[in-house]
Design a protein around this motif. Sequence first.
Motif, PDB file in Angstrom:
ATOM      1  N   THR A 121      -2.096   0.421  -2.304  1.00 43.88           N
ATOM      2  CA  THR A 121      -1.412  -0.774  -2.797  1.00 43.88           C
ATOM      3  C   THR A 121      -1.912  -1.992  -2.030  1.00 43.88           C
ATOM      4  O   THR A 121      -2.672  -1.871  -1.065  1.00 43.88           O
ATOM      5  N   SER A 122      -1.463  -3.154  -2.437  1.00 46.28           N
ATOM      6  CA  SER A 122      -1.884  -4.399  -1.790  1.00 46.28           C
ATOM      7  C   SER A 122      -1.485  -4.437  -0.320  1.00 46.28           C
ATOM      8  O   SER A 122      -2.091  -5.168   0.470  1.00 46.28           O
ATOM      9  N   GLU A 123      -0.492  -3.654   0.078  1.00 47.22           N
ATOM     10  CA  GLU A 123      -0.085  -3.614   1.478  1.00 47.22           C
ATOM     11  C   GLU A 123      -1.159  -2.992   2.370  1.00 47.22           C
ATOM     12  O   GLU A 123      -1.107  -3.123   3.590  1.00 47.22           O
ATOM     13  N   ASP A 124      -2.132  -2.342   1.777  1.00 45.47           N
ATOM     14  CA  ASP A 124      -3.195  -1.692   2.539  1.00 45.47           C
ATOM     15  C   ASP A 124      -4.382  -2.607   2.813  1.00 45.47           C
ATOM     16  O   ASP A 124      -5.311  -2.200   3.512  1.00 45.47           O
ATOM     17  N   GLN A 125      -4.379  -3.830   2.262  1.00 43.70           N
ATOM     18  CA  GLN A 125      -5.573  -4.648   2.348  1.00 43.70           C
ATOM     19  C   GLN A 125      -5.997  -4.940   3.783  1.00 43.70           C
ATOM     20  O   GLN A 125      -7.186  -4.911   4.098  1.00 43.70           O
ATOM     21  N   GLN A 126      -5.047  -5.216   4.669  1.00 42.05           N
ATOM     22  CA  GLN A 126      -5.410  -5.511   6.048  1.00 42.05           C
ATOM     23  C   GLN A 126      -6.101  -4.319   6.698  1.00 42.05           C
ATOM     24  O   GLN A 126      -7.117  -4.463   7.391  1.00 42.05           O
ATOM     25  N   ASP A 140       1.658   4.865   9.017  1.00 43.41           N
ATOM     26  CA  ASP A 140       2.854   5.141   8.229  1.00 43.41           C
ATOM     27  C   ASP A 140       3.154   6.626   8.327  1.00 43.41           C
ATOM     28  O   ASP A 140       2.609   7.318   9.178  1.00 43.41           O
ATOM     29  N   SER A 161       2.408   3.001   0.832  1.00 46.52           N
ATOM     30  CA  SER A 161       1.311   2.288   1.497  1.00 46.52           C
ATOM     31  C   SER A 161       0.355   3.259   2.146  1.00 46.52           C
ATOM     32  O   SER A 161       0.738   4.339   2.550  1.00 46.52           O
TER      33      SER A 161
END
Length: 271
Positions: free
Chosen positions: A211-216, A27, A7
């Motif tokens: 990744t999609s976990e980074d969108q926020q 992270d 992430s």
Amino acid sequence: MMFRIMSALAVLLSLSLPVGCAVARADDRSPRLVWVNAFAVAHPDYRVIHEKIPRPRHDDRSIEIPLEARWPNPTLTVDTRGRRDAVLRATPQGEVEAPQATPWRLTNLLRAVGHSSGRPDVAAAANLLKTLRDADVRVLAVVEFAKPLPEDDVRALWPFQIDVGLFSPAQLMPVAWDYSGRCDAKGFDACKLGVKDSLAGEFAAWVALLTSEDQQALSSFGLDLAALEASAQQGVYHGMVLNAYPERLLPLTEASEIASVRIADVALVDQ
């Protein structure tokens, strides 16, 4: 697209007085890879001085980044106007404090990419460049293409250094990637990946790490992962920011591929 790993954390920086805001969770990766690049992508109106950034550890809770407003003199060894250090600092809760951004003339020109008035901009720039042609000055310009161009076509039009490649029209700002000239300046080895001096290639390599976990986190400074991936996959330039002598810029005003040329700043070469 390259296999994506781990992430990423991204956060908005600026040069103004700090106004604390919690925007993302930290992270264990190097802030150079994510924090610094996120600023450069979202804020092409400022230049991150990559070669002055210390190499952070993965567990660093803050990183000090020298920044300056872009301007026509590209000298790296002389402290230029507006240079200062910005500090990104992770909070005990795993968030990041960042200051507010301060817009200036280049900011407004970049926000107009994709919404320009077209050839009248080119004519005005041509007149100014002709006036400056015999002066010992450099010019900072935003160039917009009539249609998106692949990198090979851009290099045919402009074989010199591209300070910033613009890979989308402006929403808040165009999605951008700037030139550093160093293999590992942005937290990954661009030479090893075979994309050194290819702004489109380096940008795509960075996006492949998200990744999609980074969108926020990306949303905190106006970036969308799906839009970044689309821009990286297309790899086309909507425009560029150039730092050059007037006589080199002048031929661009005569090229049919150019929709707009707007001058952000002019400076004496020895300033």
